[in-house]
Design a protein around this motif. Structure first.
Motif, PDB file in Angstrom:
ATOM      1  N   ARG A  41       0.827  -1.214   0.000  1.00 30.45           N
ATOM      2  CA  ARG A  41       0.000   0.000   0.000  1.00 30.45           C
ATOM      3  C   ARG A  41       0.853   1.251   0.000  1.00 30.45           C
ATOM      4  NH1 ARG A  41      -4.209  -2.251   4.619  1.00 30.45           N
ATOM      5  NH2 ARG A  41      -5.581  -3.452   3.205  1.00 30.45           N
ATOM      6  N   SER A  42       1.945   1.236   0.743  1.00 33.46           N
ATOM      7  CA  SER A  42       2.804   2.427   0.808  1.00 33.46           C
ATOM      8  C   SER A  42       3.460   2.722  -0.537  1.00 33.46           C
ATOM      9  CB  SER A  42       3.867   2.254   1.896  1.00 33.46           C
ATOM     10  OG  SER A  42       4.827   1.278   1.520  1.00 33.46           O
ATOM     11  N   ARG A  43       3.664   1.673  -1.348  1.00 31.92           N
ATOM     12  CA  ARG A  43       4.265   1.857  -2.673  1.00 31.92           C
ATOM     13  C   ARG A  43       3.221   2.146  -3.742  1.00 31.92           C
ATOM     14  NH1 ARG A  43       7.473  -2.834  -1.033  1.00 31.92           N
ATOM     15  NH2 ARG A  43       5.934  -4.138  -2.094  1.00 31.92           N
ATOM     16  N   GLY A  44       1.965   2.060  -3.376  1.00 32.10           N
ATOM     17  CA  GLY A  44       0.915   2.262  -4.359  1.00 32.10           C
ATOM     18  C   GLY A  44       0.633   1.030  -5.199  1.00 32.10           C
ATOM     19  N   ASP A  45       1.096  -0.135  -4.729  1.00 34.45           N
ATOM     20  CA  ASP A  45       0.834  -1.385  -5.445  1.00 34.45           C
ATOM     21  C   ASP A  45      -0.604  -1.839  -5.209  1.00 34.45           C
ATOM     22  OD1 ASP A  45       3.493  -1.315  -6.126  1.00 34.45           O
ATOM     23  OD2 ASP A  45       4.110  -2.901  -4.730  1.00 34.45           O
ATOM     24  N   LEU A  46      -1.123  -2.589  -6.146  1.00 37.78           N
ATOM     25  CA  LEU A  46      -2.450  -3.178  -5.986  1.00 37.78           C
ATOM     26  C   LEU A  46      -2.373  -4.346  -5.002  1.00 37.78           C
ATOM     27  CD1 LEU A  46      -5.427  -3.455  -6.983  1.00 37.78           C
ATOM     28  CD2 LEU A  46      -4.542  -5.031  -8.738  1.00 37.78           C
ATOM     29  N   VAL A  47      -3.341  -4.450  -4.113  1.00 36.09           N
ATOM     30  CA  VAL A  47      -3.458  -5.602  -3.216  1.00 36.09           C
ATOM     31  C   VAL A  47      -4.737  -6.348  -3.581  1.00 36.09           C
ATOM     32  CG1 VAL A  47      -3.660  -6.414  -0.837  1.00 36.09           C
ATOM     33  CG2 VAL A  47      -2.224  -4.417  -1.360  1.00 36.09           C
ATOM     34  N   VAL A  48      -4.606  -7.642  -3.858  1.00 37.37           N
ATOM     35  CA  VAL A  48      -5.756  -8.471  -4.215  1.00 37.37           C
ATOM     36  C   VAL A  48      -5.881  -9.585  -3.172  1.00 37.37           C
ATOM     37  CG1 VAL A  48      -6.816  -9.940  -5.963  1.00 37.37           C
ATOM     38  CG2 VAL A  48      -5.376  -8.012  -6.671  1.00 37.37           C
ATOM     39  N   TRP A  49      -7.081  -9.770  -2.664  1.00 40.29           N
ATOM     40  CA  TRP A  49      -7.353 -10.801  -1.673  1.00 40.29           C
ATOM     41  C   TRP A  49      -8.102 -11.939  -2.347  1.00 40.29           C
ATOM     42  CZ3 TRP A  49      -5.516  -9.646   3.248  1.00 40.29           C
ATOM     43  CH2 TRP A  49      -5.160  -8.299   3.452  1.00 40.29           C
ATOM     44  N   VAL A  50      -7.688 -13.170  -2.069  1.00 41.16           N
ATOM     45  CA  VAL A  50      -8.315 -14.338  -2.679  1.00 41.16           C
ATOM     46  C   VAL A  50      -8.760 -15.298  -1.575  1.00 41.16           C
ATOM     47  CG1 VAL A  50      -8.015 -16.295  -4.239  1.00 41.16           C
ATOM     48  CG2 VAL A  50      -6.882 -14.116  -4.746  1.00 41.16           C
ATOM     49  N   LEU A  51      -9.994 -15.787  -1.694  1.00 37.85           N
ATOM     50  CA  LEU A  51     -10.527 -16.781  -0.775  1.00 37.85           C
ATOM     51  C   LEU A  51     -10.890 -18.043  -1.553  1.00 37.85           C
ATOM     52  CD1 LEU A  51     -12.926 -14.461   1.262  1.00 37.85           C
ATOM     53  CD2 LEU A  51     -10.710 -15.343   2.026  1.00 37.85           C
ATOM     54  N   HIS A  52     -10.825 -19.184  -0.880  1.00 40.31           N
ATOM     55  CA  HIS A  52     -11.188 -20.445  -1.518  1.00 40.31           C
ATOM     56  C   HIS A  52     -12.538 -20.921  -0.999  1.00 40.31           C
ATOM     57  CE1 HIS A  52     -10.498 -24.189  -3.656  1.00 40.31           C
ATOM     58  NE2 HIS A  52     -11.015 -24.819  -2.610  1.00 40.31           N
ATOM     59  N   ALA A  53     -13.407 -21.344  -1.927  1.00 37.92           N
ATOM     60  CA  ALA A  53     -14.733 -21.817  -1.542  1.00 37.92           C
ATOM     61  C   ALA A  53     -15.055 -23.138  -2.223  1.00 37.92           C
ATOM     62  CB  ALA A  53     -15.795 -20.781  -1.909  1.00 37.92           C
ATOM     63  N   GLU A  54     -15.770 -23.978  -1.489  1.00 36.52           N
ATOM     64  CA  GLU A  54     -16.261 -25.255  -2.024  1.00 36.52           C
ATOM     65  C   GLU A  54     -17.744 -25.349  -1.698  1.00 36.52           C
ATOM     66  OE1 GLU A  54     -13.755 -28.224  -0.265  1.00 36.52           O
ATOM     67  OE2 GLU A  54     -11.935 -27.479  -1.257  1.00 36.52           O
ATOM     68  N   PRO A  55     -18.567 -24.630  -2.463  1.00 38.04           N
ATOM     69  CA  PRO A  55     -20.009 -24.567  -2.156  1.00 38.04           C
ATOM     70  C   PRO A  55     -20.666 -25.938  -2.187  1.00 38.04           C
ATOM     71  CG  PRO A  55     -19.377 -22.898  -3.775  1.00 38.04           C
ATOM     72  CD  PRO A  55     -18.203 -23.814  -3.636  1.00 38.04           C
ATOM     73  N   GLY A  56     -21.561 -26.141  -1.234  1.00 35.15           N
ATOM     74  CA  GLY A  56     -22.362 -27.353  -1.209  1.00 35.15           C
ATOM     75  C   GLY A  56     -21.689 -28.577  -0.633  1.00 35.15           C
ATOM     76  N   THR A  57     -20.455 -28.423  -0.155  1.00 33.62           N
ATOM     77  CA  THR A  57     -19.731 -29.584   0.356  1.00 33.62           C
ATOM     78  C   THR A  57     -20.003 -29.855   1.830  1.00 33.62           C
ATOM     79  OG1 THR A  57     -17.798 -28.235   0.915  1.00 33.62           O
ATOM     80  CG2 THR A  57     -17.854 -29.224  -1.294  1.00 33.62           C
ATOM     81  N   GLY A  58     -20.458 -28.842   2.548  1.00 32.74           N
ATOM     82  CA  GLY A  58     -20.689 -29.006   3.973  1.00 32.74           C
ATOM     83  C   GLY A  58     -19.419 -28.982   4.805  1.00 32.74           C
ATOM     84  N   GLY A  59     -18.272 -28.732   4.157  1.00 29.17           N
ATOM     85  CA  GLY A  59     -16.990 -28.671   4.856  1.00 29.17           C
ATOM     86  C   GLY A  59     -16.613 -27.249   5.230  1.00 29.17           C
ATOM     87  N   VAL A  60     -15.402 -27.079   5.742  1.00 28.86           N
ATOM     88  CA  VAL A  60     -14.985 -25.771   6.246  1.00 28.86           C
ATOM     89  C   VAL A  60     -14.835 -24.730   5.145  1.00 28.86           C
ATOM     90  CG1 VAL A  60     -13.870 -26.715   8.293  1.00 28.86           C
ATOM     91  CG2 VAL A  60     -12.538 -26.450   6.183  1.00 28.86           C
ATOM     92  N   PHE A  61     -14.797 -25.184   3.878  1.00 24.41           N
ATOM     93  CA  PHE A  61     -14.704 -24.240   2.761  1.00 24.41           C
ATOM     94  C   PHE A  61     -16.061 -23.970   2.113  1.00 24.41           C
ATOM     95  CE2 PHE A  61     -10.430 -25.929   3.194  1.00 24.41           C
ATOM     96  CZ  PHE A  61      -9.675 -24.768   3.177  1.00 24.41           C
ATOM     97  N   ASP A  62     -17.098 -24.522   2.689  1.00 25.17           N
ATOM     98  CA  ASP A  62     -18.449 -24.245   2.212  1.00 25.17           C
ATOM     99  C   ASP A  62     -18.862 -22.877   2.755  1.00 25.17           C
ATOM    100  OD1 ASP A  62     -21.190 -24.113   1.664  1.00 25.17           O
ATOM    101  OD2 ASP A  62     -21.484 -26.259   2.019  1.00 25.17           O
ATOM    102  N   PRO A  63     -19.147 -21.907   1.876  1.00 26.32           N
ATOM    103  CA  PRO A  63     -19.516 -20.567   2.356  1.00 26.32           C
ATOM    104  C   PRO A  63     -20.695 -20.560   3.316  1.00 26.32           C
ATOM    105  CG  PRO A  63     -19.106 -20.542  -0.010  1.00 26.32           C
ATOM    106  CD  PRO A  63     -19.102 -21.987   0.411  1.00 26.32           C
ATOM    107  N   ALA A  64     -21.556 -21.573   3.236  1.00 18.95           N
ATOM    108  CA  ALA A  64     -22.734 -21.619   4.097  1.00 18.95           C
ATOM    109  C   ALA A  64     -22.378 -21.724   5.571  1.00 18.95           C
ATOM    110  CB  ALA A  64     -23.622 -22.799   3.688  1.00 18.95           C
ATOM    111  N   LEU A  65     -21.164 -22.224   5.864  1.00 20.10           N
ATOM    112  CA  LEU A  65     -20.757 -22.376   7.261  1.00 20.10           C
ATOM    113  C   LEU A  65     -20.164 -21.102   7.844  1.00 20.10           C
ATOM    114  CD1 LEU A  65     -21.131 -25.355   6.366  1.00 20.10           C
ATOM    115  CD2 LEU A  65     -19.293 -25.942   7.954  1.00 20.10           C
ATOM    116  N   GLY A  66     -19.850 -20.133   7.002  1.00 14.71           N
ATOM    117  CA  GLY A  66     -19.381 -18.835   7.485  1.00 14.71           C
ATOM    118  C   GLY A  66     -17.891 -18.691   7.699  1.00 14.71           C
TER     119      GLY A  66
END
Length: 202
Positions: A41-66
């Motif tokens: 940020r101090s250099r003016g570079d772009l910062v991109v955030w990436v999250l991993h999701a596995e919808p419908g799996t019922g596991g920890v990467f299922d967005p439904a679990l929060g």
């Protein structure tokens, strides 16, 4: 002059829901990511955030679990995109390349979870797409990897007790060997942030 970007990959609450979390390779991960983000940020570079999701799996990467959200303490600033992927690399199932192209980015620094999986895979794909890749190992985290013959139902204790298990430290070392000189320059947080003067290893 081309613009640079920092991509923070999968530093999300999902991983903290797993018992193996206590055996992660880098307890200082969040602080290290914070340092990289502040420097970008101090250099003016772009910062991109990436999250991993596995919808419908019922596991920890299922967005439904929060749990598909950044680990507490990390927060995108205004204008910083957050992308959600469903593949190991951050390009295939997102518009990351479009975001980078529109921003004029040619130099890409990556960090996050897991060292040898989503972060390494993103690095390899990024290199093949023509980006100059920097892999910041001490701003990544991974876990011991069980042998392929160990049942998926094995407990953390069984994984750690198995002499065939690849330690997290060995995973990190092997990842650096695989990437350096081929797909990326390997650097430390100190080097990237300018905390100390040192040459790139890679």
């Amino acid at each position: 002059m081309s613009r640079a970007a920092l991509v923070v990959i999968d530093v999300q609450e999902s991983f903290r829901q797993r018992t193996i979390w206590a055996h992660g390779s880098n307890p200082a991960l969040v602080r290290q990511v914070e340092r990289l983000v502040a420097a970008a940020r101090s250099r003016g570079d772009l910062v991109v955030w990436v999250l991993h999701a596995e919808p419908g799996t019922g596991g920890v990467f299922d967005p439904a679990l929060g749990h598909v959200r950044l680990i507490e303490g990390l927060e995108p600033a205004a204008g910083e995109p957050t992308l959600v992927k469903t593949a190991h690399n951050a390009f295939t199932t997102t518009n990351l390349q479009q975001v980078l192209t529109l921003a004029g980015v040619h130099d890409l620094t990556v960090c996050g979870i897991r060292t040898e999986q989503c972060v390494e895979t993103t690095t390899r794909v990024g290199a093949d797409l023509g980006y100059r890749m920097t892999f910041v190992t001490d701003a990544t985290l991974t876990f011991p990897i069980p042998h392929r013959d160990l049942p998926e139902t094995a407990t953390v204790e069984q994984i750690l007790a198995d002499p065939r298990t690849l330690s997290a430290a060995d995973v990190v070392t092997r990842t650096e060997y695989a990437l350096a000189g081929r797909f990326a320059t390997i650097r430390t947080v100190d080097e990237v942030t300018g905390a100390r003067l040192a040459g790139a290893r890679g």
